[in-house]
Design an enzyme around this catalytic site. Structure first.
Site, PDB file in Angstrom:
ATOM      1  N   ARG A   1       0.852  -1.189   0.000  1.00  0.00           N
ATOM      2  CA  ARG A   1       0.000   0.000   0.000  1.00  0.00           C
ATOM      3  C   ARG A   1       0.887   1.238   0.000  1.00  0.00           C
ATOM      4  NH1 ARG A   1      -2.631   0.162   5.336  1.00  0.00           N
ATOM      5  NH2 ARG A   1      -1.155   1.809   5.800  1.00  0.00           N
TER       6      ARG A   1
ATOM      7  N   HIS B   1      -3.444   4.365   4.822  1.00  0.00           N
ATOM      8  CA  HIS B   1      -4.647   3.523   4.903  1.00  0.00           C
ATOM      9  C   HIS B   1      -5.852   4.256   4.306  1.00  0.00           C
ATOM     10  CE1 HIS B   1      -7.634   0.775   6.473  1.00  0.00           C
ATOM     11  NE2 HIS B   1      -8.202   1.755   7.146  1.00  0.00           N
TER      12      HIS B   1
ATOM     13  N   TYR C   1       4.089   4.470  11.550  1.00  0.00           N
ATOM     14  CA  TYR C   1       4.354   3.039  11.671  1.00  0.00           C
ATOM     15  C   TYR C   1       5.189   2.463  10.522  1.00  0.00           C
ATOM     16  CZ  TYR C   1       0.154   2.993   8.689  1.00  0.00           C
ATOM     17  OH  TYR C   1      -0.764   3.231   7.692  1.00  0.00           O
TER      18      TYR C   1
END
Length: 379
Positions: A272, A276, A285
């Protein structure tokens, strides 16, 4: 010595060993490494027409993702879960299906729906907050976009099983993310599909993170594809950025399901590239260096390299594809910038085939309030 062995075998029959497997696991196991075509000798056998189509669809998909992301910043979309970097898997999932088949997307899979032929505005309507689904699922053979994780998977199994019982030549392809494999619906769907030998294909897009949780904190399995073996179906591990490999493996799985050989679990190893959603801060993260490493394995670059090396496309051809994608984006932007004409009475449509007494009462009350409001505006 076991309890069974301690008993008198002359009076107590000893059953066959219960541990003997029902299915030989060896043919079900995935490859040790993700299956690839682009960049290998097998790429020379790839159909030129398929390569060109995959390239055009993936480029369009990248531009669609960029435009939808921009629309969130402009306030035209409430949220958008991007599939930038995952376009190869999204496009392949749509292209391997026949018109009579069904696609069961997750909330992140609007691109797969668009690649299947759905109007991009309709695909984004739910994320805009304007409509329950945004399109007629039966018309397009695309199930409603699913925000709850993995709930679409049992639905896909149910539809596929029902189609087989009716004698309909239909396959369901259900999409889910790596995070969705931690949901109970995932396991229930795989178990029912394998027991019933339902004509369904499960596509897991392993993009590295379930929001901010890396895969290693979700599962200790060697791969997600290995989970298929526990349910008695084949597991395939594929390079999710290799559009040709994805198309080949998914096409084989769909054909296998259509021929009555049951379900397949396909894990697409991808990444990705964007956060998100627009509400996420991915820098908390993961590192920029990690993202840049994956940019070198971009699905567009892989296809472009193969097409160029084989003389199947030149700079003019590349620019033509980009221009076509830009035209699509401009049309999407123009239509999404128009305020939709919404009818509050639509709240009562597409809920029941026949309205319940309660809904009839509520609809009548709303109609009276709207008529009174309209009369007040005219006074």
């Amino acid at each position: 010595m076991t309890v069974m062995e301690q008993r008198d075998s002359r009076t107590t029959p000893v059953p066959p060993p219960a541990w003997q497997p029902r299915t030989d696991p060896a043919p079900l196991l995935p490859d040790a490494e993700p299956y690839r075509v682009l960049g290998t000798d097998a790429a020379a056998q790839a159909d030129p027409a398929l390569l060109r189509r995959l390239y055009a669809e993936v480029v369009h998909g990248r531009r669609y993702n960029a435009q939808a992301t921009a629309l969130t910043r402009q306030g035209r979309l409430a949220v958008y879960p991007s599939t930038t970097g995952q376009e190869a898997a999204e496009v392949a999932a749509a292209l391997v299906l026949q018109e009579r088949d069904w696609l069961f997307p997750s909330y992140r899979d609007t691109l797969a729906a668009v690649a299947r032929g759905l109007d991009p505005v309709q695909a984004l309507t739910l994320l805009r907050g304007d409509w329950h689904t945004g399109y007629d699922p039966r018309e397009h053979r695309i199930a409603p976009l699913s925000t709850p994780l993995a709930t679409q998977l049992p639905h896909a199994v149910g539809l596929a099983h029902a189609a087989r019982l009716k004698g309909d030549d239909v396959v369901a392809l259900a999409m889910v993310g790596d995070g969705g494999t931690s949901e109970g619906d995932f396991h229930e769907a795989l178990n029912f599909a394998a027991v019933w030998q339902a004509p369904v294909v499960f596509l897991v897009q392993n993009n590295g993170f379930a929001i901010s949780v890396p895969l290693a904190k979700q599962t200790a399995a060697p791969t997600l594809a290995h989970k298929a073996v526990g349910y008695g179906m084949p597991g395939r591990l594929v390079d999710g950025n290799d559009a040709v490999a994805m198309h080949e493996v998914l096409a084989e799985a769909v054909a296998r399901a259509r021929e009555g050989h049951g379900p397949t679990l396909v894990e697409a190893v991808t990444y990705r590239m964007d956060a998100h959603t627009n509400a996420d801060d991915a820098t908390r993260y993961r590192t920029d260096a990690e993202v840049e490493t994956w940019r070198a394995h971009d699905p567009i670059l892989l296809l472009e390299r193969e097409l160029t090396e084989r003389g199947l496309i030149d700079e003019a051809g590349i620019q033509a594809v980009r221009d076509d994608a830009e035209t699509m984006a401009a049309g999407l932007r123009e239509r999404m910038n128009q305020d939709p004409a919404l009818d509050p009475m639509d709240l009562f449509g597409d809920v029941y085939a026949e309205r319940t007494p309660q809904l009839q009462e509520q609809a009548a009350q709303l109609r009276a309030e709207l008529d009174a409001e309209a009369e007040g505006d005219q006074a």
